[in-house]
Design a protein around this motif. Structure first.
Motif, short mmCIF file in Angstrom:
data_model
loop_
_atom_site.label_atom_id
_atom_site.label_comp_id
_atom_site.label_asym_id
_atom_site.label_seq_id
_atom_site.Cartn_x
_atom_site.Cartn_y
_atom_site.Cartn_z
N GLU A 44 -10.50 -12.33 -3.44
CA GLU A 44 -10.51 -11.03 -3.88
C GLU A 44 -11.65 -10.79 -4.96
O GLU A 44 -12.43 -9.46 -4.76
CB GLU A 44 -9.40 -10.49 -4.32
CG GLU A 44 -8.19 -10.45 -3.68
CD GLU A 44 -6.96 -10.24 -4.21
OE1 GLU A 44 -6.76 -10.55 -5.59
OE2 GLU A 44 -5.76 -10.20 -3.63
N MET A 45 -12.12 -11.67 -5.58
CA MET A 45 -13.17 -11.55 -6.69
C MET A 45 -14.43 -11.57 -6.00
O MET A 45 -15.30 -10.81 -6.40
CB MET A 45 -13.05 -12.62 -7.56
CG MET A 45 -11.92 -12.55 -8.66
SD MET A 45 -11.79 -14.00 -9.91
CE MET A 45 -13.25 -13.94 -10.64
N ALA A 46 -14.65 -12.38 -5.13
CA ALA A 46 -15.95 -12.27 -4.24
C ALA A 46 -16.12 -10.92 -3.42
O ALA A 46 -17.30 -10.41 -3.49
CB ALA A 46 -15.88 -13.37 -3.11
N GLU A 47 -15.01 -10.30 -2.99
CA GLU A 47 -15.14 -9.12 -2.26
C GLU A 47 -15.49 -8.01 -3.26
O GLU A 47 -16.50 -7.02 -3.13
CB GLU A 47 -13.77 -8.82 -1.62
CG GLU A 47 -13.88 -7.45 -0.86
CD GLU A 47 -12.58 -7.23 -0.13
OE1 GLU A 47 -12.58 -6.15 0.44
OE2 GLU A 47 -11.31 -7.78 -0.33
N ASP A 48 -14.99 -7.93 -4.65
CA ASP A 48 -15.44 -6.98 -5.53
C ASP A 48 -16.65 -7.37 -5.94
O ASP A 48 -17.68 -6.29 -6.12
CB ASP A 48 -14.54 -7.33 -6.64
CG ASP A 48 -13.10 -6.69 -6.68
OD1 ASP A 48 -12.65 -6.25 -5.69
OD2 ASP A 48 -12.13 -7.37 -7.31
N LEU A 49 -17.22 -8.61 -5.89
CA LEU A 49 -18.53 -8.93 -6.38
C LEU A 49 -19.62 -8.14 -5.10
O LEU A 49 -20.69 -7.83 -5.69
CB LEU A 49 -18.96 -10.30 -6.54
CG LEU A 49 -20.32 -10.80 -7.11
CD1 LEU A 49 -20.70 -9.99 -8.28
CD2 LEU A 49 -20.09 -12.30 -7.16
N LEU A 50 -19.26 -8.40 -3.89
CA LEU A 50 -20.12 -7.73 -2.89
C LEU A 50 -20.35 -6.27 -3.13
O LEU A 50 -21.29 -5.65 -2.78
CB LEU A 50 -19.43 -8.03 -1.67
CG LEU A 50 -19.45 -9.49 -1.15
CD1 LEU A 50 -18.74 -9.69 0.09
CD2 LEU A 50 -20.94 -9.73 -0.75
N GLU A 51 -19.23 -5.72 -3.46
CA GLU A 51 -19.32 -4.05 -3.63
C GLU A 51 -20.12 -3.83 -4.93
O GLU A 51 -20.99 -2.87 -4.95
CB GLU A 51 -17.96 -3.52 -3.91
CG GLU A 51 -17.07 -3.83 -2.76
CD GLU A 51 -15.68 -3.30 -3.23
OE1 GLU A 51 -15.20 -2.66 -4.07
OE2 GLU A 51 -14.71 -3.60 -2.01
N HIS A 52 -19.91 -4.63 -6.06
CA HIS A 52 -20.92 -4.47 -7.09
C HIS A 52 -22.46 -4.68 -6.60
O HIS A 52 -23.23 -3.90 -7.07
CB HIS A 52 -20.63 -5.17 -8.33
CG HIS A 52 -21.43 -5.48 -9.26
ND1 HIS A 52 -21.56 -4.26 -10.38
CD2 HIS A 52 -22.25 -6.21 -10.14
CE1 HIS A 52 -22.42 -4.44 -11.07
NE2 HIS A 52 -22.89 -5.56 -10.92
N ALA A 53 -22.54 -5.70 -5.79
CA ALA A 53 -24.00 -6.28 -5.43
C ALA A 53 -24.49 -5.15 -4.66
O ALA A 53 -25.73 -4.72 -4.80
CB ALA A 53 -24.07 -7.53 -4.85
N ALA A 54 -23.98 -4.42 -3.78
CA ALA A 54 -24.25 -3.26 -3.08
C ALA A 54 -24.88 -2.24 -3.90
O ALA A 54 -26.01 -1.76 -3.81
CB ALA A 54 -23.40 -2.82 -1.90
#
Length: 93
Positions: A44-54
């Motif tokens: 879940e943290m990796a998914e959140d980080l992907l959103e932040h990266a975008a």
């Protein structure tokens, strides 16, 4: 390094020297449940980080420092996701 019924489970964390940790279990004990929770949390943290990266990559004002920090976090997340995938692949055999 097996209990005869299942291969050792690669845990989603490392030991103090960064070496992999394994668990010999039938899959239903408290440490297995803790590992399941940690795996879910890290994914879940990796998914959140992907959103932040975008968002950060779309921002033309992002500084090199912000991008380097993002890359550091992305490397950590990718390491976690890779370890989880390797563990799940081994358990599915």
């Amino acid at each position: 390094m097996s209990d005869g019924t299942r291969p050792p489970r690669l845990l989603p964390w490392t030991g103090s020297e960064g070496k992999p940790c394994y668990l010999l279990t039938d899959g239903g004990g408290p440490l297995s449940r803790l590992a399941d929770v940690i795996e879910t949390t890290r994914l879940e943290m990796a998914e959140d980080l992907l959103e932040h990266a975008a968002d950060l990559l779309a921002d033309a004002r992002a500084t090199p420092e912000q991008l380097r920090f993002l890359l550091t976090l992305m490397c950590e997340a990718l390491t976690d996701v890779h370890r989880i995938a390797e563990s799940r692949d081994t358990r599915s055999r």
